[in-house]
Scaffold this motif. Structure first.
Motif, PDB file in Angstrom:
ATOM      1  N   ASP A 146       0.822  -1.209   0.000  1.00 33.77           N
ATOM      2  CA  ASP A 146       0.000   0.000   0.000  1.00 33.77           C
ATOM      3  C   ASP A 146       0.857   1.261   0.000  1.00 33.77           C
ATOM      4  N   SER A 147       2.056   1.161   0.551  1.00 32.90           N
ATOM      5  CA  SER A 147       2.906   2.347   0.700  1.00 32.90           C
ATOM      6  C   SER A 147       3.737   2.677  -0.535  1.00 32.90           C
ATOM      7  N   SER A 148       3.843   1.729  -1.465  1.00 33.74           N
ATOM      8  CA  SER A 148       4.708   1.949  -2.622  1.00 33.74           C
ATOM      9  C   SER A 148       4.181   1.211  -3.840  1.00 33.74           C
ATOM     10  N   GLU A 149       3.876   1.968  -4.890  1.00 37.22           N
ATOM     11  CA  GLU A 149       3.400   1.345  -6.126  1.00 37.22           C
ATOM     12  C   GLU A 149       4.479   0.512  -6.801  1.00 37.22           C
ATOM     13  N   SER A 150       5.735   0.845  -6.579  1.00 45.29           N
ATOM     14  CA  SER A 150       6.822   0.124  -7.246  1.00 45.29           C
ATOM     15  C   SER A 150       7.299  -1.094  -6.465  1.00 45.29           C
ATOM     16  N   ALA A 151       6.806  -1.296  -5.254  1.00 42.26           N
ATOM     17  CA  ALA A 151       7.278  -2.398  -4.417  1.00 42.26           C
ATOM     18  C   ALA A 151       7.042  -3.757  -5.068  1.00 42.26           C
ATOM     19  N   VAL A 152       5.931  -3.910  -5.762  1.00 44.96           N
ATOM     20  CA  VAL A 152       5.588  -5.197  -6.350  1.00 44.96           C
ATOM     21  C   VAL A 152       6.575  -5.603  -7.447  1.00 44.96           C
ATOM     22  N   SER A 153       7.213  -4.639  -8.077  1.00 41.71           N
ATOM     23  CA  SER A 153       8.135  -4.951  -9.172  1.00 41.71           C
ATOM     24  C   SER A 153       9.595  -4.619  -8.862  1.00 41.71           C
ATOM     25  N   ALA A 154       9.876  -4.119  -7.684  1.00 47.01           N
ATOM     26  CA  ALA A 154      11.253  -3.759  -7.317  1.00 47.01           C
ATOM     27  C   ALA A 154      12.127  -5.010  -7.271  1.00 47.01           C
ATOM     28  N   ARG A 155      13.382  -4.830  -7.618  1.00 52.05           N
ATOM     29  CA  ARG A 155      14.316  -5.963  -7.673  1.00 52.05           C
ATOM     30  C   ARG A 155      15.564  -5.645  -6.853  1.00 52.05           C
ATOM     31  N   SER A 156      16.020  -6.622  -6.096  1.00 53.88           N
ATOM     32  CA  SER A 156      17.218  -6.467  -5.281  1.00 53.88           C
ATOM     33  C   SER A 156      18.471  -6.623  -6.146  1.00 53.88           C
ATOM     34  N   GLY A 157      19.609  -6.486  -5.531  1.00 54.51           N
ATOM     35  CA  GLY A 157      20.881  -6.543  -6.244  1.00 54.51           C
ATOM     36  C   GLY A 157      21.097  -7.816  -7.042  1.00 54.51           C
ATOM     37  N   ASP A 158      20.473  -8.919  -6.613  1.00 54.85           N
ATOM     38  CA  ASP A 158      20.622 -10.179  -7.355  1.00 54.85           C
ATOM     39  C   ASP A 158      19.503 -10.389  -8.370  1.00 54.85           C
ATOM     40  N   GLY A 159      18.702  -9.347  -8.565  1.00 50.66           N
ATOM     41  CA  GLY A 159      17.644  -9.408  -9.563  1.00 50.66           C
ATOM     42  C   GLY A 159      16.361 -10.053  -9.070  1.00 50.66           C
ATOM     43  N   ARG A 160      16.346 -10.427  -7.812  1.00 53.22           N
ATOM     44  CA  ARG A 160      15.140 -11.046  -7.260  1.00 53.22           C
ATOM     45  C   ARG A 160      14.275  -9.986  -6.600  1.00 53.22           C
ATOM     46  N   GLY A 161      13.027 -10.350  -6.424  1.00 59.27           N
ATOM     47  CA  GLY A 161      12.085  -9.447  -5.778  1.00 59.27           C
ATOM     48  C   GLY A 161      10.950 -10.243  -5.166  1.00 59.27           C
ATOM     49  N   LEU A 162       9.846  -9.568  -4.961  1.00 56.04           N
ATOM     50  CA  LEU A 162       8.724 -10.154  -4.237  1.00 56.04           C
ATOM     51  C   LEU A 162       8.240 -11.469  -4.840  1.00 56.04           C
ATOM     52  N   ALA A 163       8.138 -11.550  -6.150  1.00 52.68           N
ATOM     53  CA  ALA A 163       7.663 -12.789  -6.779  1.00 52.68           C
ATOM     54  C   ALA A 163       8.610 -13.954  -6.501  1.00 52.68           C
ATOM     55  N   TRP A 164       9.894 -13.721  -6.544  1.00 51.26           N
ATOM     56  CA  TRP A 164      10.862 -14.784  -6.278  1.00 51.26           C
ATOM     57  C   TRP A 164      10.685 -15.317  -4.853  1.00 51.26           C
TER      58      TRP A 164
END
Length: 153
Positions: free
Chosen positions: A47-65
């Motif tokens: 709810d706090s960030s529209e980009s959170a769902v698609s943001a990627r960490s340094g290894d290219g992973r993110g929420l979906a991973w």
């Protein structure tokens, strides 16, 4: 020659993606909430960030991973509700799409997990809409209080 061109295109694609991949506090919080199945935290963060769902960490992973890795159907449903694609072919640094976190795990049934997540989508969507309505009401109430001023009480 064709192999060289393909290799260069792949390298360029990963280089461009890597520029936006970075570890951030919100990604750390998303990882923690996903791994501990803290659904309230997931809701607050998304709810706090529209980009959170698609943001990627340094290894290219993110929420979906992480949702696939920790077999978290609530997070998979939340990704879908927030416009993400849990079956995206986008790859991490190792060249694997998110759903491979489940496929690589022998005790993970990808189809069953996805079905459970899809079953939660309407519930997650309704809860998101209720939270948005509450925030809107709070914002409206705050505006009313500001208009009255302190000296009018």
């Amino acid at each position: 020659m064709l192999r060289v061109a393909i290799a260069l295109c792949t390298l360029a694609r990963h280089s461009l993606a890597d520029e936006s991949w970075q570890d951030t506090p919100i990604l750390t919080s998303l990882w923690q909430a996903t791994s501990s199945k803290d659904n309230d935290a997931i809701d607050r963060l998304l709810d706090s960030s529209e980009s959170a769902v698609s943001a990627r960490s340094g290894d290219g992973r993110g929420l979906a991973w992480w949702a696939w890795e920790f077999q978290n159907e609530y997070v998979l449903a939340s990704i879908m509700v927030n416009g993400g694609d849990v079956l995206s072919e986008d790859e991490d640094e190792a060249g694997k799409p998110a759903f491979h976190m489940c496929s690589d795990n022998s005790d993970c049934d990808k189809d069953s997990l996805l079905q459970k997540a899809k079953g939660l989508v309407e519930e997650v969507k309704k809860a998101k809409e209720l939270r948005a309505a509450e925030r809107e009401k709070e914002d409206f109430d705050d505006e009313d209080e500001e208009e009255l001023g302190d000296d009018e009480f």
